[in-house]
Design an enzyme around this catalytic site. Sequence first.
Site, PDB file in Angstrom:
ATOM      1  N   PRO A  88       0.628  -0.996  -0.241  1.00 29.39           N
ATOM      2  CA  PRO A  88       0.086  -0.134   0.346  1.00 29.39           C
ATOM      3  C   PRO A  88       0.928   1.446   0.162  1.00 29.39           C
ATOM      4  CG  PRO A  88      -1.113  -1.581   1.040  1.00 29.39           C
ATOM      5  CD  PRO A  88       0.246  -2.203   0.949  1.00 29.39           C
ATOM      6  N   CYS A  89       0.588   2.222  -1.021  1.00 26.02           N
ATOM      7  CA  CYS A  89       1.032   3.222  -0.830  1.00 26.02           C
ATOM      8  C   CYS A  89       0.862   4.529  -0.530  1.00 26.02           C
ATOM      9  CB  CYS A  89       1.680   3.470  -2.625  1.00 26.02           C
ATOM     10  SG  CYS A  89      -0.002   3.977  -3.466  1.00 26.02           S
TER      11      CYS A  89
END
Length: 397
Positions: A88-89
């Site tokens: 996840p960014c």
Amino acid sequence: MPQKSKSVNAMAERKRLASVSLFSGAGGMDIGMREAGFDILLANDIDPDACETYRLNHGERIVEAPLGDILPIFRQVKGIDLLFGGPPCQGFSVAGRMDPDDPRSALMSAFFDAVDYIKPAAFVCENVKALAALGRWEGIRNDIMSRVDANYHAKLIVLRASDFGVPQNRERMFIVGVRREKLGCDNFDLGALLSDLLDDYRETPKSVGQIIRGLGPAGSQGNPRVCSAKITFAKAPVMRKSPFAGMLFNGAGRPFASDGPAPTLPASMGGNKTPIVDEREIFDGDSSYVAEYHKALMQGARPNVGTAPDRLRRLTVDECLAIQSFPADYQLHGARSAMYRQIGNAVPCRLAYAVGSVVKSILEERMMRQTSKDTPFIPKGLRMMMTDKLLEELQVA
């Protein structure tokens, strides 16, 4: 996916390699890696809708559990050629809060814990461009590259999806690593080799208009999953030089030009955060309503009020799938908002195919020099989290 050269065609004749997918989501990256020649023995995610989407398209091989729950078991996994995934960014993205203390930011470290445990022949880690480009993340970049340096030749690269046939100007960072013993030399220039091999996969993308015309008007048989959120004029428009920047309409959904690739599709799509297109421009050849309205405002006209004309509408689910280069028959699970979220979170399939293909080419060329290779092994602890159907399908040690 298209194959671009004799060397690429020859690669397809060789055997498929074993891989593990982490942070798999709806499976966009997995599609590309599978097309590149990797069999996916195991996938993992925690989003129930994304996991069900994955099962609908890839079978029962996904384990729905927090990575931390299965990470210790990875110490026993053997014989994996590739570990890939996109943690996840949101903690690093300019579209988010850019918070280094965001719990999701720590999942980058968890990915590389898995690399340490599994010791794959190669790994591919995807994330947002900001992690590669911004000075505030330099320490994290340096820590990652230092961590893998002992065992891997690794290179951080930034790629634009539209350079590889994806109708979207999405830029993403990839950290690619290949184990040093697989390459057999210390002065290996992985970056130069990746750049050279990736040239075989460069391809001009279709425009947004071409994609939508291929599907048909919103609500038609080939393009049924519409977004019903209204489009209303902003009372105080935020003006920019481009008609497709700024904010001419309320909500986070911005208008897209039809004559080129789309901007990045965000995971926040759904409702009034879904991008806008001009259907009469696309299907009837009319001049752009957005461009003409922007021109009038720049010349001093008063902003419009109320609801925008019907010719403006929001991207459909099927159009977003196509812009992310998913197969036309790809199935999605969940509410409409969950579908948009899964698409926006995905790695474009064609981009993943290009990266996966060059990594496979490097591995295969080196494997031809070796006399043996480990058989993939999945430990008992991880087997207990899998279905009997999946274990029978995988047929691993």
